[in-house]
Design a protein around this motif. Structure first.
Motif, PDB file in Angstrom:
ATOM      1  N   HIS A  30      -7.205  -3.479   4.532  1.00 14.59           N
ATOM      2  CA  HIS A  30      -8.535  -3.340   5.137  1.00 14.59           C
ATOM      3  C   HIS A  30      -9.130  -4.707   5.455  1.00 14.59           C
ATOM      4  O   HIS A  30      -9.693  -4.909   6.538  1.00 14.59           O
ATOM      5  N   HIS A  50     -14.801   1.986   3.432  1.00 11.01           N
ATOM      6  CA  HIS A  50     -13.468   1.989   2.820  1.00 11.01           C
ATOM      7  C   HIS A  50     -13.559   2.392   1.350  1.00 11.01           C
ATOM      8  O   HIS A  50     -12.660   3.075   0.840  1.00 11.01           O
ATOM      9  N   ARG A  92       0.803  -1.223   0.000  1.00 12.70           N
ATOM     10  CA  ARG A  92       0.000   0.000   0.000  1.00 12.70           C
ATOM     11  C   ARG A  92       0.840   1.280   0.000  1.00 12.70           C
ATOM     12  O   ARG A  92       0.338   2.347  -0.381  1.00 12.70           O
ATOM     13  N   PRO A 131      -3.215   6.222   2.312  1.00 11.59           N
ATOM     14  CA  PRO A 131      -3.289   4.841   2.801  1.00 11.59           C
ATOM     15  C   PRO A 131      -3.331   4.772   4.323  1.00 11.59           C
ATOM     16  O   PRO A 131      -3.034   5.751   5.022  1.00 11.59           O
ATOM     17  N   GLN A 132      -3.698   3.616   4.831  1.00 15.56           N
ATOM     18  CA  GLN A 132      -3.712   3.406   6.268  1.00 15.56           C
ATOM     19  C   GLN A 132      -2.304   3.603   6.822  1.00 15.56           C
ATOM     20  O   GLN A 132      -1.323   3.208   6.200  1.00 15.56           O
ATOM     21  N   ARG A 168      -4.077  -1.446  -0.242  1.00 11.01           N
ATOM     22  CA  ARG A 168      -5.011  -0.798   0.690  1.00 11.01           C
ATOM     23  C   ARG A 168      -6.214  -1.697   0.962  1.00 11.01           C
ATOM     24  O   ARG A 168      -6.692  -1.787   2.096  1.00 11.01           O
TER      25      ARG A 168
END
Length: 570
Positions: free
Chosen positions: A172, A343, A144, A353-354, A168
């Motif tokens: 998730h 999401h 990601r 991104p996270q 990503r």
């Protein structure tokens, strides 16, 4: 391990096949799941060797990395994986339904109803085991943050265009799999061991072939014999007949087949490179044929290792589809759909991104969410499944029996309300004391509260405290009658989480605090610079002046690490 699970394991050993661990299906199973059977290289964490992926059991797509140490070949593998998974994930993004929710109006501060989109369905990913779930998380973390040539033309090793997006989504799904009861990413071994109890340990249940051997043994074999054959039986070349694809490979396969094939592939590539550099067309054509032949050999070897697991995964799907779905499965799947929709919206909004690590508030929120989801899952599975409820009854967390008598009573006060006393004749031994709260499920799905009054020789006396309407006469069907079978639980049927956590910008300084900008309006009220204690080892650092923010509130400045003092040493 509960008592009933221990009994089920003993029955499985005695009967020679797995005993039922549930009477209904406790997880959502999609009509068109995406199966993903990965294979990794031994000694190379996160280095993919190959995979079978697809929604059609008879026509999977084989992805292979002939040389996992080659960065370009790994990138090509990830790009091909994105070509398969992203269209499947995106196919559910536009089919939506409208849901009414209450949100806070920023102007009035009141809750107002609004209509929001909810995806009508969500993509589901199935992997063979929990190690496959960990590999999905690892892939997401490694993908990601990669930069593409379009994002950064000067990046040294650009990723294929859609690889970061797949990372990503996999991140998730990996995070969502940590929520108890979630069904977006499911390991087949976890699904099967939840619904069947074998005569082997939980660690042995992680071998999909052995687990299926207990659940559905071949004709003439017991579960233990079928599981042992799946684990250790080898062919004439010393290779496992049922490779685990766990996703690690079998060492015998690595040494006898894979390593020599990769050696031939590397030599043929070196020869092709040398021929191209020397400008020898005939030699180059022969070397390229050798490269193609070596690559095809590796593809056949990888397929031989993942195809048995692929077939076993779909065999497990068939076994699970024979079970009727549980009553609360649709509610939990709806929460998964909300997660998928949220999401999708974050990606479409262009959010980054996270992060690598969660901040204090996000981490606490995730922990609270998982704890609440676990409590809800435990309660819902017991309500859906009499076999699960039997385990709670054996543990003293519920009791069931026949209503022996019902005595009408009323509460004291200016407006007396019905508080009937129900005597339940039961052989269970719940952990009850006076005024212990108990709950039972009504026909409409609501939970009726009550409290234990006393134990009598004729049964347990429960006072109903709600679920009977607001009138002086209880609603029809809200009070059990003598002869009815009832089941009371000591746990709530819809447990809720704790209080809301503060927003990240209002996090206390003890938990990281909000980002403080020198000279800005931040910090903790009443907190300023603190001089070093007396007796410090070495000169004390000067204490900077604390600027005043609007309103007279001081601003905390980052002065670096505290100086060492005499109290720091024993």
């Amino acid at each position: 391990m509960s008592l009933i699970t221990t009994l089920a394991r003993m029955e499985a050993v005695a009967a020679g096949r797995a005993a039922p661990g549930a009477t209904v299906l406790h997880r959502h199973l999609s009509d068109r799941p995406m199966a993903f059977v990965p294979l990794t290289t031994a000694g190379e964490a996160g280095a993919p060797l190959g995979a079978l992926v697809g929604t059609d059991r008879s026509a999977p797509r084989l992805l292979v990395v002939p040389q996992p140490r080659d960065r370009d070949l790994r990138s090509a593998f990830l790009a091909e994986l994105a070509e398969v998974l992203l269209p499947y994930i995106d196919a559910y993004a536009d089919g939506v339904e409208l849901e009414e929710r209450k949100e806070t109006d920023p102007e009035s501060g009141k809750k107002v109803p609004v209509q929001v989109e909810l995806c009508a369905d969500a993509p589901q990913l199935l992997v063979p085991s929990t190690a496959g779930v960990s590999f999905v998380r690892l892939l997401g973390r490694s993908m990601r943050f990669r930069r593409t040539a379009e994002q950064d033309p000067e990046t040294p090793h650009p990723a294929p265009p859609r690889v970061p997006l797949l990372g990503r989504w996999l991140t998730h799904y990996g995070e969502r799999s940590r929520v108890p009861g979630s069904s977006l990413l499911l390991p087949m071994t976890g699904l099967l061991s939840r619904h069947w109890t074998t005569g082997q340990s939980g660690a042995e249940d992680q071998h999909l072939g052995a687990l299926l051997g207990w659940i559905d043994p071949p004709e003439g074999l017991t579960g233990a014999e079928a599981a042992l054959r799946a684990e250790v039986e080898r062919d004439g070349d010393g290779l496992l007949v049922c490779p685990p694809a766990g996703p690690a490979t079998d060492p015998a396969f690595d040494n006898k087949r894979l390593a020599p094939a990769m050696g031939r592939y590397d030599r043929s590539r070196s020869e092709a490179a040398a021929a191209a550099e020397a400008g020898a067309p005939g030699r180059l054509r022969g070397a390229r044929r050798d490269v193609a032949a070596s690559e095809e050999e590796i593809r056949a070897l990888v397929e031989s290792q993942v195809r048995p697991t692929w077939d076993a995964l779909w065999r497990g799907v068939d076994l699970l589809r024979a079970l009727p779905p549980g009553g609360h499965v649709a509610d939990r799947w709806k929460r998964d759909r909300w997660s998928y929709t949220a999401h999708r919206d974050r990606i479409r909004a262009g959010e980054p991104p996270q992060p690598k690590r969660d901040d204090a508030v996000t981490a606490a929120q995730k922990l609270a969410t998982r704890e609440t989801a676990q409590a809800q899952l435990d309660a819902q599975e017991a309500l859906d499944d009499p076999l699960v409820m039997a385990a709670r009854r054996l543990a003293g967390e519920a009791f069931a029996g026949e209503v022996a008598a019902v005595e009408m009573a009323y509460s004291e006060g200016r407006r007396p309300m019905p508080r009937p006393l129900v005597t339940v004749r039961t052989d269970d031994q719940p952990h009850l004391t006076e005024r212990t709260k108990v709950y039972r499920a009504l026909a409409d799905g609501r939970s009726q509260p009550g409290e234990c009054v006393e134990r009598r020789p004729e049964g347990i006396v429960v006072r109903l405290t709600g679920g009977m309407g607001r009138g002086k006469v209880p609603d029809e069907g809200s009070v059990p009658e003598p002869g009815d079978r009832v089941c009371w639980t000591l746990f709530e049927h819809a447990p809720r989480g704790g209080p809301d956590l503060p927003d990240p910008e209002r996090t206390p300084w003890t938990h990281g605090g909000p980002p403080v900008v020198p000279g800005g309006d931040g910090g903790v009220p009443g907190d300023g610079g603190v001089p070093a204690p007396s007796g410090a080892a070495g000169p004390a650092a000067p204490v900077p002046a604390v600027p005043a923010a609007p309103g007279g509130r001081p601003v905390v400045l980052d002065t670096g690490p505290d100086t060492a003092t005499a109290e720091d040493f024993l």
